[in-house]
Design a protein around this motif. Structure first.
Motif, short mmCIF file in Angstrom:
data_model
loop_
_atom_site.label_atom_id
_atom_site.label_comp_id
_atom_site.label_asym_id
_atom_site.label_seq_id
_atom_site.Cartn_x
_atom_site.Cartn_y
_atom_site.Cartn_z
N ASN A 1 24.92 -77.49 -61.86
CA ASN A 1 24.36 -76.81 -60.69
C ASN A 1 25.28 -75.74 -60.12
O ASN A 1 25.80 -75.86 -59.01
CB ASN A 1 23.99 -77.84 -59.62
CG ASN A 1 22.94 -78.81 -60.09
OD1 ASN A 1 22.32 -78.62 -61.14
ND2 ASN A 1 22.71 -79.86 -59.32
N ALA B 1 25.23 -82.94 -61.48
CA ALA B 1 25.34 -81.76 -60.62
C ALA B 1 26.61 -80.96 -60.87
O ALA B 1 26.59 -79.72 -60.92
CB ALA B 1 25.28 -82.18 -59.15
N TYR C 1 19.60 -83.71 -62.82
CA TYR C 1 20.30 -82.65 -62.11
C TYR C 1 21.06 -83.16 -60.88
O TYR C 1 21.92 -82.45 -60.35
CB TYR C 1 19.33 -81.53 -61.72
CG TYR C 1 18.93 -80.70 -62.91
CD1 TYR C 1 19.82 -79.80 -63.48
CD2 TYR C 1 17.67 -80.82 -63.49
CE1 TYR C 1 19.47 -79.04 -64.58
CE2 TYR C 1 17.31 -80.07 -64.59
CZ TYR C 1 18.21 -79.18 -65.14
OH TYR C 1 17.87 -78.45 -66.24
N THR C 2 20.77 -84.36 -60.44
CA THR C 2 21.55 -84.98 -59.37
C THR C 2 22.83 -85.59 -59.93
O THR C 2 23.94 -85.33 -59.44
CB THR C 2 20.72 -86.06 -58.66
OG1 THR C 2 19.57 -85.45 -58.06
CG2 THR C 2 21.54 -86.74 -57.58
N ILE C 3 22.71 -86.40 -60.97
CA ILE C 3 23.88 -87.07 -61.54
C ILE C 3 24.80 -86.07 -62.25
O ILE C 3 26.03 -86.20 -62.19
CB ILE C 3 23.42 -88.17 -62.52
CG1 ILE C 3 22.70 -89.28 -61.75
CG2 ILE C 3 24.61 -88.74 -63.30
CD1 ILE C 3 22.10 -90.36 -62.62
N VAL D 1 16.48 -77.17 -56.71
CA VAL D 1 17.65 -78.06 -56.85
C VAL D 1 18.74 -77.50 -55.94
O VAL D 1 19.28 -76.42 -56.20
CB VAL D 1 18.13 -78.11 -58.31
CG1 VAL D 1 19.38 -78.98 -58.42
CG2 VAL D 1 17.02 -78.63 -59.21
N ARG E 1 27.81 -90.37 -65.98
CA ARG E 1 27.47 -89.06 -66.54
C ARG E 1 27.47 -89.10 -68.07
O ARG E 1 26.58 -88.55 -68.72
CB ARG E 1 28.43 -87.99 -66.02
CG ARG E 1 28.16 -87.55 -64.59
CD ARG E 1 28.97 -86.34 -64.20
NE ARG E 1 30.39 -86.64 -64.10
CZ ARG E 1 30.99 -87.06 -63.00
NH1 ARG E 1 30.28 -87.25 -61.89
NH2 ARG E 1 32.28 -87.29 -62.98
N LYS F 1 14.84 -84.63 -61.99
CA LYS F 1 15.53 -84.64 -60.70
C LYS F 1 16.77 -85.52 -60.78
O LYS F 1 17.84 -85.16 -60.27
CB LYS F 1 14.59 -85.15 -59.61
CG LYS F 1 13.46 -84.21 -59.25
CD LYS F 1 12.64 -84.81 -58.10
CE LYS F 1 11.50 -83.91 -57.69
NZ LYS F 1 10.69 -84.48 -56.58
N LEU F 2 16.64 -86.67 -61.41
CA LEU F 2 17.77 -87.59 -61.56
C LEU F 2 18.88 -86.94 -62.37
O LEU F 2 20.06 -87.03 -62.02
CB LEU F 2 17.30 -88.88 -62.23
CG LEU F 2 18.33 -89.98 -62.41
CD1 LEU F 2 18.78 -90.52 -61.07
CD2 LEU F 2 17.76 -91.12 -63.26
N ILE G 1 21.60 -79.37 -54.70
CA ILE G 1 22.93 -79.95 -54.82
C ILE G 1 23.79 -79.04 -55.68
O ILE G 1 23.45 -78.77 -56.83
CB ILE G 1 22.87 -81.36 -55.45
CG1 ILE G 1 21.97 -82.27 -54.63
CG2 ILE G 1 24.27 -81.96 -55.56
CD1 ILE G 1 21.71 -83.60 -55.30
#
Length: 346
Positions: free
Chosen positions: A306, A302, A298-300, A63, A133, A295-296, A65
């Motif tokens: 992260n 972030a 940890y992207t949204i 990950v 979120r 994946k979605l 981002i």
């Protein structure tokens, strides 16, 4: 915050409530037994780990981002240290556990509507991001209960040959999984270790006293509902590398720890699990699953999630790290959003 605590701390569940589930403002209470599709899925993908190669398994998904606060920090101060990364993450993540999610979601949608009426693009973009979120967190944590996943975790932990075990939780955060283990195998001791004091004072310290853990009554063998304040828990604010224990624990546990180490350091993380384990003791580990919805997430999420090095693995990848780290894998599989492994040192 005071209202949330008042609501969530006004209830105590008993064995008579077995089978119910209830949505509170910031989390779900789930006292149901697992359905077949909600249990730990014993994948059985690998019958002989010595024959599996990295060429077959592939490498984990990194990950990349980074959270906005991490990027801003590093522009001003240079690379963020590992300890600072965890401190930023713990504070950011904890804020979401204590939200009155339905109320904040309603407010967020109201603000988005107001910004849309004024045609202010920057405000619309910010409000839309917050609404997305909140909606995702509401689904992942409250509706699906994917973060704590009590039914899945109980299924992962079942069948251990232990009596009044001493449990060491490495990188404990709020300590959820160790408390679930204690409820299932009561009468021993939990030692939680995390080098961020915020985990002791806030993440664990503010974990709701009325959250029910389904477990066992040691006198009767029947079901018993356990609570945090009924458990024998010591929380150490300490770097795992500095722990002064010998091989004295029946279970060494980590949840979402291994994936934060690049390959050149994973052997050290695995050694920590072995270092404190009694002969015949169990190591239990989980990591986030490599799947599209992870994946979605940890992207949204972030900006919340992260701050540290992070990977998503499938169970073969996780298992290969564990096997190459010197462990015999007794069970391997997955629950809602985590891989799970029960192992012993070879």
């Amino acid at each position: 915050m005071e209202l949330i605590n008042a609501v969530q701390h006004s209830l105590r569940y008993t064995e008579d409530d077995a089978g119910i589930t209830e949505l509170l403002p910031s989390y779900r209470v789930d006292m149901r037994h697992a359905k077949e599709n909600e249990k730990f899925f014993n994948a059985g993908l690998v019958s002989d780990w010595s024959n599996l190669t990295w060429k077959e398994a592939g490498k984990p998904y990194e990950v990349k981002i980074a959270a906005k606060s991490k990027r801003e920090y590093e522009r001003e101060n240079g690379e963020m240290s590992v300890k600072a990364s965890w401190e930023y993450f713990n504070r950011s993540f904890h804020e979401w556990f204590v939200k009155d999610v339905p109320d904040e979601l309603t407010q967020s949608k109201r603000e988005l509507k107001q910004h849309l009426s004024r045609f202010r693009f920057s405000e619309v973009k910010e409000a839309l991001g917050e609404t997305v979120r909140l909606s995702l967190w509401n689904y992942a944590h409250r509706i699906e209960d994917g973060v704590w996943d009590p039914r899945g975790k109980r299924a992962l932990f079942e069948g251990l040959d232990v009596h009044k075990p001493r449990i060491l939780f490495l990188g404990a955060a709020e300590g959820y999984e160790a408390m679930q283990l204690y409820a299932m195998y009561p009468g021993g001791e939990i030692v939680m270790a995390d080098y961020d004091e915020f985990c002791k004072t806030d993440r664990f310290g503010h974990f709701p006293d009325t959250y029910p853990f389904l477990g066992t009554n040691p006198q009767t063998g029947h079901m018993k509902v356990w609570y945090k304040d009924q458990m024998n828990i010591t929380f150490l604010v300490e770097d795992i590398r500095n722990l002064q224990f010998g091989k004295e624990f029946d279970i060494v546990l980590s949840v979402g720890l291994l994936e934060h180490f690049p390959d050149e350091l994973k052997h050290e993380a695995l050694d920590w699990h072995r270092k404190f384990l009694k002969p015949g003791g169990y190591v239990i580990m989980t990591t986030p699953r490599l799947q599209l919805k992870s994946k979605l997430f940890y992207t949204i999420m972030a900006d919340i999630m992260n701050h540290t090095y992070r990977e998503l693995m499938d169970i073969r990848q996780m298992g290969l790290y564990v096997y190459e780290g010197g462990f015999e894998i007794l069970r391997h599989g997955f629950i809602k959003v985590h891989n799970g492994i029960v192992a012993k040192p070879r």
